[in-house]
Design a protein around this motif. Structure first.
Motif, mmCIF file in Angstrom:
data_model
loop_
_atom_site.group_PDB
_atom_site.id
_atom_site.type_symbol
_atom_site.label_atom_id
_atom_site.label_comp_id
_atom_site.label_asym_id
_atom_site.label_seq_id
_atom_site.Cartn_x
_atom_site.Cartn_y
_atom_site.Cartn_z
ATOM 1 N N LYS A 192 0.771 -1.245 -0.036
ATOM 2 C CA LYS A 192 -0.014 0.158 0.103
ATOM 3 C C LYS A 192 0.779 1.532 0.441
ATOM 4 C CE LYS A 192 -4.694 -0.118 2.235
ATOM 5 N NZ LYS A 192 -5.275 0.189 2.354
ATOM 6 N N VAL A 193 1.452 0.871 0.741
ATOM 7 C CA VAL A 193 2.928 2.744 1.356
ATOM 8 C C VAL A 193 3.533 2.792 -0.183
ATOM 9 C CG1 VAL A 193 4.116 3.868 2.768
ATOM 10 C CG2 VAL A 193 2.699 2.516 3.582
ATOM 11 N N ALA A 194 4.247 1.828 -0.453
ATOM 12 C CA ALA A 194 5.440 1.593 -1.395
ATOM 13 C C ALA A 194 5.268 0.800 -2.928
ATOM 14 C CB ALA A 194 6.779 1.122 -0.519
ATOM 15 N N TYR A 195 4.321 0.347 -3.089
ATOM 16 C CA TYR A 195 4.163 -0.315 -4.544
ATOM 17 C C TYR A 195 3.322 0.243 -5.590
ATOM 18 C CZ TYR A 195 7.534 -3.351 -2.468
ATOM 19 O OH TYR A 195 9.114 -4.145 -2.499
ATOM 20 N N ARG A 196 1.867 0.735 -4.242
ATOM 21 C CA ARG A 196 0.428 1.327 -4.894
ATOM 22 C C ARG A 196 0.721 2.266 -5.518
ATOM 23 N NH1 ARG A 196 -4.750 0.141 -2.921
ATOM 24 N NH2 ARG A 196 -4.051 -2.041 -2.210
ATOM 25 N N PRO A 197 1.558 3.363 -5.078
ATOM 26 C CA PRO A 197 1.512 5.071 -5.469
ATOM 27 C C PRO A 197 2.650 4.640 -7.082
ATOM 28 C CG PRO A 197 1.623 4.867 -3.471
ATOM 29 C CD PRO A 197 1.751 3.865 -3.319
ATOM 30 N N LEU A 198 2.976 3.893 -6.936
ATOM 31 C CA LEU A 198 3.879 3.791 -8.284
ATOM 32 C C LEU A 198 3.533 2.609 -9.268
ATOM 33 C CD1 LEU A 198 7.240 2.983 -6.601
ATOM 34 C CD2 LEU A 198 6.554 5.099 -8.217
ATOM 35 N N ARG A 199 2.343 2.384 -8.929
ATOM 36 C CA ARG A 199 1.916 1.182 -10.283
ATOM 37 C C ARG A 199 1.924 1.442 -11.397
ATOM 38 N NH1 ARG A 199 -2.032 -2.360 -6.403
ATOM 39 N NH2 ARG A 199 0.213 -2.916 -6.024
ATOM 40 N N GLY A 200 1.836 2.029 -12.115
ATOM 41 C CA GLY A 200 1.769 2.875 -13.275
ATOM 42 C C GLY A 200 3.613 3.028 -14.270
ATOM 43 N N ALA A 201 4.274 3.385 -13.217
ATOM 44 C CA ALA A 201 5.290 3.702 -13.533
ATOM 45 C C ALA A 201 6.534 3.346 -13.569
ATOM 46 C CB ALA A 201 6.447 4.184 -11.983
ATOM 47 N N PRO A 202 7.737 3.098 -14.687
ATOM 48 C CA PRO A 202 8.140 2.221 -15.123
ATOM 49 C C PRO A 202 9.088 1.073 -14.127
ATOM 50 C CG PRO A 202 9.269 4.374 -15.505
ATOM 51 C CD PRO A 202 8.207 4.960 -14.784
ATOM 52 N N ARG A 203 9.005 -0.203 -14.714
ATOM 53 C CA ARG A 203 9.346 -1.481 -13.449
ATOM 54 C C ARG A 203 10.081 -0.921 -12.464
ATOM 55 N NH1 ARG A 203 9.436 -6.483 -16.169
ATOM 56 N NH2 ARG A 203 7.843 -5.060 -17.463
ATOM 57 N N ASN A 204 11.746 -0.012 -12.854
ATOM 58 C CA ASN A 204 13.139 -0.150 -12.582
ATOM 59 C C ASN A 204 12.602 0.867 -11.053
ATOM 60 O OD1 ASN A 204 14.553 -1.612 -14.737
ATOM 61 N ND2 ASN A 204 15.027 0.958 -14.723
ATOM 62 N N SER A 205 11.746 1.654 -11.715
ATOM 63 C CA SER A 205 11.374 2.284 -9.796
ATOM 64 C C SER A 205 10.742 1.914 -8.396
ATOM 65 C CB SER A 205 10.226 3.229 -10.371
ATOM 66 O OG SER A 205 10.270 4.314 -11.834
ATOM 67 N N MET A 206 10.411 0.812 -9.476
ATOM 68 C CA MET A 206 9.210 0.228 -7.423
ATOM 69 C C MET A 206 11.126 -1.513 -8.058
ATOM 70 S SD MET A 206 5.753 -1.752 -8.078
ATOM 71 C CE MET A 206 5.212 -1.971 -9.162
ATOM 72 N N LEU A 207 11.536 -1.294 -8.376
ATOM 73 C CA LEU A 207 12.545 -1.718 -8.139
ATOM 74 C C LEU A 207 13.449 -1.393 -6.702
ATOM 75 C CD1 LEU A 207 13.721 -5.054 -9.477
ATOM 76 C CD2 LEU A 207 15.287 -3.855 -10.352
ATOM 77 N N ILE A 208 13.306 -0.663 -7.249
ATOM 78 C CA ILE A 208 14.793 0.822 -6.676
ATOM 79 C C ILE A 208 13.773 0.620 -5.396
ATOM 80 C CG2 ILE A 208 15.062 2.996 -6.557
ATOM 81 C CD1 ILE A 208 16.088 2.862 -9.409
ATOM 82 N N THR A 209 12.309 1.156 -5.274
ATOM 83 C CA THR A 209 11.480 1.102 -3.743
ATOM 84 C C THR A 209 11.678 -0.122 -3.169
ATOM 85 O OG1 THR A 209 10.226 1.932 -5.742
ATOM 86 C CG2 THR A 209 9.525 2.057 -3.302
ATOM 87 N N ALA A 210 11.658 -1.439 -3.633
ATOM 88 C CA ALA A 210 12.282 -2.815 -3.058
ATOM 89 C C ALA A 210 13.226 -2.746 -2.616
ATOM 90 C CB ALA A 210 11.707 -3.538 -4.183
ATOM 91 N N ILE A 211 14.688 -2.051 -3.050
ATOM 92 C CA ILE A 211 15.289 -1.926 -2.284
ATOM 93 C C ILE A 211 15.591 -1.274 -1.044
ATOM 94 C CG2 ILE A 211 18.085 -1.166 -2.177
ATOM 95 C CD1 ILE A 211 17.880 -2.250 -5.781
ATOM 96 N N ALA A 212 14.849 0.054 -1.669
ATOM 97 C CA ALA A 212 14.836 0.967 -0.414
ATOM 98 C C ALA A 212 13.948 -0.016 0.754
ATOM 99 C CB ALA A 212 13.959 2.128 -0.776
#
Lengths: 387, 378
Positions: free
Chosen positions: A161-181
């Motif tokens: 909810k906090v980290a991935y949902r706001p990035l649903r439409g964003a490029p996949r790399n952004s999500m990957l970096i968020t995952a590391i964060a």
């Protein structure tokens, strides 16, 4: 052809075992039997973690690097639960609220909405049961496992909810970096909440206690954990399979995995499906974390606890074919065998230095070989089987 | 004109500050990460000593505490920070792996470093500015080998060695050398930092069939290893090095540590006469200030590192690095809380250190550290 390869491999293993026994009688049936059981046990744990990687990847094509830390949270939550029993009232209520929310979430998916009377009743009952259990002195591994699964499940949904949902439409790399964060955040949160030190993990003396029995040709030293871990894993995997194949939400998950946009157009609530995926994956990781702690008797510092198991389970998911549920299980068990049974075939002898010290390498060696021979993983080819 | 005057006053004040301002002492320790427990024990010892002597040469002493997070990179970063800050001396670090790279930086910068826990001989050989409080592993390994062959009567010893650590590899080597000289047989089992699963290593050990197990690593791994050894049916006595003097061992490993023996620094229980009284007094002061912490050999070692540095500054009569170093090197018979400290005629390792043999007694959640006996270097 695959059968021929398997037969040759088994023959090689048997020959090697016979040879070792001839060199040193201490390498007996019990020695290899113990290694076999432990491989299966370790493989089951990898499989449980790998399922979380594979499910999230199957649904939103994200390598969830924070999954190893979710595994850590699961273990530490369980430690926190059973090491503090009986709880003081505020703690008991706080943990019970989390358990009840997790329970209502699961039940709510089943029933469609959270305000359903059955869901509310279920949540209230879960709250009561949890409070009573936490207030009583005896709180064994089973309740610790169940509570930790629910609490960690809620944590997983929150991460989404906090980290991935706001990035649903964003490029996949952004999500990957968020995952590391998220992974780093959870590590540091773990240090703050649980202190960064080696922690004992012995909720039950029956399952984790010392056990030896005689087999033809030697004495086998083990604990009942070699039985418990594969058993719990089997129950959880069967429950997951039933959920995915038999329920409406499971069908929605499979549909989303195939084609999220079309599924949404057909009336599937994609956000809810993704939240469920995180819930289930985190619950399985929590179960793995609790049993990992029981298997090895203590848990590491939170900063590093999830890293190596997490990366190996990720390798297992890729080996099995990322996105595939049976693939994750097969990959996990295979990795357990590579690491434990295979290295036990090359022990330190007078003339050979032994490779057990380097067993971590074999997880990744196998990964490279599989990626070269079959890049989609062992069972990862069939795209319709995703999820 | 007025501006210039103000500037002059400020500049003069700055000059005055530089002379009467606090004396900065660097503390490079493992305050987080896998060696955090021992690092904090050491820091508490330094703090108690600092509270006792908080002024030298009429100037207050200030500690610049740097956490190296139990990593080599962190330790080098701390050393560089101290060089920038212009500290008079550096106390720490605890482990040899972190002391050696920091010593290289500080030797080049000409700053005195007193390691509180490093026992690897290489540390003080880096240069003339590097000192330590404990003995070396050459001594510790020999004492352990003697204990193994004479007290335990072992013929075959399996050595668990942490491959990626200078202390562990060094100690394992010295033990092996000494024990094989005494006619014993050894095998080395390697592992790396943060290993949790020792099952394969342990089951391979069965082919060697040891009489005793010698562990040269740290408690972050021992807490997993020892219970697994016991569960796999290894009931042999286990001996550890001074890194086992860490509450993570009996607390993390539980009853498997009952009877675990290890060599470590001398405390009040071992020191005789005046030195023993000094140590007991220090422990009393320590327990008043930190009622929840435990006193280990490293606590006393940290305190002594601080005392010795203060004594050297006092004798030098200035904070000039060269003079402090010379005063330190000419120290003889300094009454420390871990025994007498003499640096005259040594490479920075004090002569005549006292070592103790300890045992953990664990029952349930309670544990205590019992002294078996003291061992003198001679």
């Amino acid at each position: 052809m695959p059968w021929l390869v398997a037969a040759v491999l088994i023959a090689l293993v048997v020959w090697r075992m016979a040879y070792l026994h001839q060199v040193n009688p201490a390498f007996d049936v019990a020695f290899f039997g113990g290694a076999f059981l432990r491989s299966f046990q370790l493989g089951s744990l990898y499989a449980l973690i790998a399922l979380g990687y594979t499910m999230v990847y199957g649904i939103i094509r994200l390598i969830n690097f924070a999954h190893g830390e979710v595994f850590m949270v699961g273990a530490f939550v369980a430690y926190f639960i059973f090491s503090r029993t009986p709880y003081t009232w505020p703690w008991a209520v706080l943990v019970s609220v989390l358990v009840a929310v997790g329970f209502m979430y699961v039940l709510g998916f089943w029933r469609g909405r959270l305000t359903d009377p059955l869901v509310l009743t279920g949540g209230a009952l879960a709250f009561l049961a949890s409070t009573l259990a936490l207030r009583s002195a005896e709180y064994g591994w089973f309740w610790a496992l169940v509570s930790s699964m629910f609490v960690t499940g809620v944590v997983g949904v929150l991460i989404d909810k906090v980290a991935y949902r706001p990035l649903r439409g964003a490029p996949r790399n952004s999500m990957l970096i968020t995952a590391i964060a998220v992974s780093f955040f959870l590590q540091n949160f773990g240090i703050l909440a649980f202190t960064n030190r080696q922690t004992p993990f012995r909720p039950d003396s029956f399952w984790t206690g010392f056990l030896q029995f005689n087999v033809p040709g030697g004495t086998l030293f083990t604990t009942w954990m070699v039985v418990l871990v594969p058993l719990v894993t089997a129950v959880l995997v069967i429950a997951l399979t039933l959920f995915v194949t038999r329920t409406r939400l499971g069908r929605a998950m499979r549909a989303t995995a195939q084609d999220a946009e079309t599924a949404q157009m057909m009336g599937v609530n994609v956000d809810r499906v993704i939240a469920t995926t995180f819930l289930l994956g985190s619950m399985l990781a929590a179960a793995a974390g609790v049993m990992w702690g029981m298997t090895f008797g203590s848990i590491n510092q939170p900063a590093i606890f999830g890293i190596l198991p997490g990366i190996k389970a990720f390798a297992a998911a890729v080996i099995g074919g990322i996105g595939s549920l049976p693939g994750a299980v097969i990959g996990g068990v295979l990795l357990g065998f590579m690491e434990n049974f295979l290295t036990s075939l090359f022990p330190r002898t007078a003339s050979f230095p032994g490779i057990t010290e380097y067993k971590d390498t074999f997880a990744f060696l196998l990964l490279i070989v599989i990626l070269l021979v079959k890049p989609s993983g062992i069972v990862g080819e069939d795209l319709s089987e995703k999820v | 004109m007025k501006k210039l005057f103000v500037l002059l006053v400020v500049a003069l004040m700055g000059l005055g500050m530089a002379q009467d301002g606090p004396i900065l002492v660097g503390v490079n320790l493992e305050l987080s990460g896998r060696m955090a427990v021992t690092g904090n024990d050491t820091l508490y010892g330094i703090q108690v000593a600092h509270d006792e002597i908080s002024e030298v040469l009429g100037r207050p002493v200030e500690l610049s505490v740097c956490d190296n997070a139990s990593t080599v990179q962190g330790s080098v970063a701390c050393a560089n920070r101290f060089v920038d800050e212009g500290v008079v001396g550096v106390l720490g670090s605890y482990s040899s792996s972190h002391s050696i790279p920091a010593a290289e930086v500080l030797q080049d910068a000409g700053i005195v470093m007193i390691s509180t826990g490093s026992t690897n001989p290489a540390t003080t050989q880096i240069g003339d500015y590097i000192f330590r409080i404990p003995y070396t592993d050459q001594f510790q390994g020999r004492v352990a080998a003697q204990y193994a062959s004479e007290d335990v009567g072992a013929q075959r010893v399996a050595i668990f060695r942490q491959q990626d650590d200078d202390y562990s590899v060094g100690l394992a080597g010295f033990f092996q050398e000494a024990f094989e000289e005494m006619g014993g047989e050894t095998t080395v089992v390697d592992f790396t930092a943060n290993t949790v699963d020792f099952s394969a290593q342990i089951s391979n050990l069965r082919a060697f069939n040891p009489d005793m197990i010698y562990f040269t690593g740290f408690c972050a791994e021992a807490a997993s290893l020892v219970p697994q050894l016991r569960r796999q049916g290894f009931t042999q006595p286990i001996l550890g090095g001074d890194a086992s003097d860490d509450s993570q061992c009996p607390e993390g490993g539980g009853e498997a540590f009952d009877g675990f023996t290890f060599t470590s620094f001398g405390g009040p229980e071992i020191l005789e006469g005046e030195a023993g009284e000094r140590a007991a007094e220090f422990v009393e002061a320590f327990e008043q200030q930190f009622p929840d912490a435990t006193v280990t050999g490293f606590t006393l070692s940290g305190a002594d590192a601080y005392y010795v540095l203060m004594e050297a500054i006092e004798r030098a009569g200035s904070t000039d690095p060269q003079e402090v170093r010379d005063a330190l090197a000419s120290l003889e018979g300094f009454p420390g809380v871990s025994g007498e400290i003499t640096y005259v005629g040594t490479d920075g390792t004090p002569a005549n250190r006292v070592m103790g043999l300890f045992r953990y007694d664990v029952s349930g959640d309670d544990w205590e550290k019992t002294v078996i006996r003291g061992i003198s270097l001679n």
